[in-house]
Design an enzyme around this catalytic site. Sequence first.
Site, PDB file in Angstrom:
ATOM      1  N   CYS A  11     -41.871 -22.833 -69.389  1.00  0.00           N
ATOM      2  CA  CYS A  11     -42.429 -22.676 -69.461  1.00  0.00           C
ATOM      3  C   CYS A  11     -42.982 -22.540 -68.247  1.00  0.00           C
ATOM      4  O   CYS A  11     -42.671 -22.942 -67.691  1.00  0.00           O
ATOM      5  CB  CYS A  11     -44.600 -22.776 -70.338  1.00  0.00           C
ATOM      6  SG  CYS A  11     -44.459 -24.391 -69.752  1.00  0.00           S
ATOM      7  N   ASP A  13     -22.707  -0.090 -33.330  1.00  0.00           N
ATOM      8  CA  ASP A  13     -21.610  -0.606 -33.887  1.00  0.00           C
ATOM      9  C   ASP A  13     -21.349  -1.828 -34.372  1.00  0.00           C
ATOM     10  O   ASP A  13     -20.437  -2.533 -34.635  1.00  0.00           O
ATOM     11  CB  ASP A  13     -20.439  -0.263 -32.676  1.00  0.00           C
ATOM     12  CG  ASP A  13     -21.048  -0.793 -31.455  1.00  0.00           C
ATOM     13  OD1 ASP A  13     -21.467  -2.087 -31.336  1.00  0.00           O
ATOM     14  OD2 ASP A  13     -20.538  -1.219 -30.225  1.00  0.00           O
ATOM     15  N   CYS A  32     -43.070 -25.638 -66.777  1.00  0.00           N
ATOM     16  CA  CYS A  32     -41.292 -26.679 -65.938  1.00  0.00           C
ATOM     17  C   CYS A  32     -40.947 -26.091 -64.716  1.00  0.00           C
ATOM     18  O   CYS A  32     -40.477 -27.250 -64.046  1.00  0.00           O
ATOM     19  CB  CYS A  32     -40.474 -26.286 -66.989  1.00  0.00           C
ATOM     20  SG  CYS A  32     -41.361 -26.281 -68.984  1.00  0.00           S
ATOM     21  N   ASP A  65     -25.210  -2.623 -29.677  1.00  0.00           N
ATOM     22  CA  ASP A  65     -26.113  -2.171 -30.360  1.00  0.00           C
ATOM     23  C   ASP A  65     -27.285  -2.975 -30.950  1.00  0.00           C
ATOM     24  O   ASP A  65     -27.842  -2.544 -31.513  1.00  0.00           O
ATOM     25  CB  ASP A  65     -26.007  -0.599 -30.728  1.00  0.00           C
ATOM     26  CG  ASP A  65     -25.349   0.330 -30.461  1.00  0.00           C
ATOM     27  OD1 ASP A  65     -25.624   0.325 -28.859  1.00  0.00           O
ATOM     28  OD2 ASP A  65     -24.172   0.497 -31.248  1.00  0.00           O
ATOM     29  N   ASP A 121     -25.692   6.048 -32.207  1.00  0.00           N
ATOM     30  CA  ASP A 121     -24.862   5.691 -31.458  1.00  0.00           C
ATOM     31  C   ASP A 121     -23.531   6.773 -31.367  1.00  0.00           C
ATOM     32  O   ASP A 121     -23.231   7.499 -32.177  1.00  0.00           O
ATOM     33  CB  ASP A 121     -24.289   4.449 -31.186  1.00  0.00           C
ATOM     34  CG  ASP A 121     -23.935   3.939 -29.615  1.00  0.00           C
ATOM     35  OD1 ASP A 121     -24.047   3.854 -28.573  1.00  0.00           O
ATOM     36  OD2 ASP A 121     -23.082   3.241 -29.966  1.00  0.00           O
TER      37      ASP A 121
END
Length: 810
Positions: free
Chosen positions: A107, A702, A110, A706, A514
Amino acid sequence: MKVNIVAKVSCTHCNLEFDESVMIKEQSPTGEELNFCCKGCQGVYHLLQSEGLDSFYDKLGDTTLQPAVDYHDDLHKFDLEGFYNKYVKTSKDGFCEINLIIEGIHCSACVWLNEKVLHKTEGIIEASINYSNNKAKVVWDNDVITLSRIIQTIRSIGYNAYPYDASLQEERANKTKKEYYSRILMGVFGTMNIMWIAIAQYAGYFTGMERRFKDILNVAEFLLATPVLFYSGWIFFRGAYYGFKNKLINMDTLVSAGALSAYLYSIYAMVTQTGEVYFDSVVMIITFVLVGKYLEVLSKKHAVDTLDSIMGSMPTEVTVVHDNEKSLVSVENVQVGDIIELKPGEKVVIDGKIVSGEGSFDESSLSGESIPVYKQVGDDIKSGSILLDSVVRYEATHSANDSLISSIVSLLEDAITKKPSIEKLADKVSGYFSFVIFSLAILTFIGWYIYSKDFEHSLIIAISVIVIACPCALGLATPMSTLVGISIAAKRGLLFKEATFLETMAKSNLLALDKTGTITEGKPSVVNAYIKEGFDPSALLSLVETSNHPVSKGIARYLHQNYEDIKPKELTDIKSIEAKGIEAKSDGVKLLGGNLDLLDLHDIKSDISSDKILFIFAIDDQIVAHFELEDTIREDAKEAISYIKELGVEVIMLTGDHQESANSVASQVGIDKVYAKLLPSQKAKLIQDLQKDGKITVMVGDGINDAIALAQSNIAIAMGNGADVAINVSDVVLLNEKPMSIYEAYKISRRTFRAVKENLGLSLLYNSVAIPLAIAGYVNPLVAALSMSLSSLVVVGNSMRIKLLKFKGN
């Protein structure tokens, strides 16, 4: 004869009952008598008391636990190197990380106890447990605590832990399927037989039937309904019990309450011989809903299987060559630098670089590309690909855990567990939904009883209200769609790191690309060279080899092709000038290499201009050469950008290159807006400004130059063909570098998000129509149960329709 009655008492820790004579007794400081079934339970109890965690017993309630077991003989295996290589990962912070299955969790109490104890343990950085599958993620500092100590800590509080293994989870899933199957068989058997009796009952209702025959049929229905309710329906009672313990009304509460109410009333009607019995409704409620849940389990399993197919049947051993001796070595024991031999038909398990041989590799499981890829000495090979012909030897460049296929599996596991915001909202709504329905059912019963004074009729209508409502469809609406969407994307070489990125990308209205390495191949080559007096090719080679920029690499390739036996010179004072070029000295001579901006920086006058990429080389501020380079535009780039624009997404280009070169590329691929001569920080600032204007941006770059702009964007995609840096910085990973993959990512995310909205709409429409009809008394419990199951299956079926998605250009 004298009979000795032995009293049974409960263990103070585990709640299991034993003869009082075998218990270990002691008194608490408050004078309370404590009973323990074993030394293990006694030790755990005192550990919790000393750590201030005694509130665990309040949360536990009457739930029983397994007595604490002493596992003392196998702890050493958790610290073995082979075990670490197979199951333990090292984070970028240097901490160790493992996924464990915690055994013995019953439960939420636990879960709470395990997390509390682990968080209190010195050296453990993170400990989180998923209650639905008992899977724990533990991060720790190995310099402070060992894994064996962590396992020992978990065992000391009465639980056990073992490493998460996909094959064991498969076994567990199959066990769940078998459990459902046996319970469904019982339900179907009961339904088929009770229907025959119900037909006789209804026939007798209209034609007349003696009371004694009716009583016999009622008892027969009772005998058939009882095992169906308590065996087949046990799944719902168990779920309702744990929901009740955690003060939560869930779907299981609604089903079990509806079926149990009808069952208890039917027993009353049978015993008192008043009214009608509804044992047939009980059986059908349980069976219909159980079949619906089973079909959901199968659908989820199928979607997860699609993800697991990426991993495929990965070999556990590879052939390692050492001093011309071959030996089979477990993959987790392979070291970086080991030479591995591949034979035709074998799958690559560990990333590496070919050192001898050549062959064709099937990379379809990674990139979705069915055409084999030819590889030779010096080429990289990725785990997950298959060698189709010849024999190849390669050097391992990664460990098994760090190889591409392992990274992909980890990403997919994380993606499935992280919820998008729309799912969090749906979960919140469905949490309140069940409580509202339960309240409505009670009010419906009271209202109908006041109106009709008919207890039986009022109860049956209230049961219909409880059963027909379906929070399950609402809860399934998002996770089912995202699961299917992620699996389809993965099959096409697209990895969404989180399910929430599907939602964000679906809403995106701007794509920033880009130029170099994204729209183009990123491998510019020299098309024109203008050489002047005083040109020194060796000096230029030494200068460009200090840079990883694609233009520098293009110049280096040109020099090697055109000048035999060329060798670089020694350089000093090397400076890389952002977005402009390189500066250095050789034997006291000043060297400059870069674009026109670099000349302006050093006040060097020039009338050079071009619509191509320019690289200018100067010695002591005198231009001695300049080169024009062209980069090949990626295949399908123009078509992909055209398709993306048709989706209503604005496409712009960001580049550090000069305006003429950028405009030339943009015009070829159909991009209207171009931002040129941008530094990396300026790209990030531009993305930020666009976001302020209400743009939800996807940035494709890339992954290296960037990085700042990618981090600023709402969704980052780094081209990198599965390279480590691309995986690290991306929100969506492209396992191939095709621009068409960006278009496919948009299509999949939009289709998935549309399915989520459709599912939410369907579930809300169903409940808004079905519940009022049930309240008005137009629906009986049989139809309610069938409708509830069908509503969940409609949501699952609608999610599966995502698989029918068509892409342009395919």
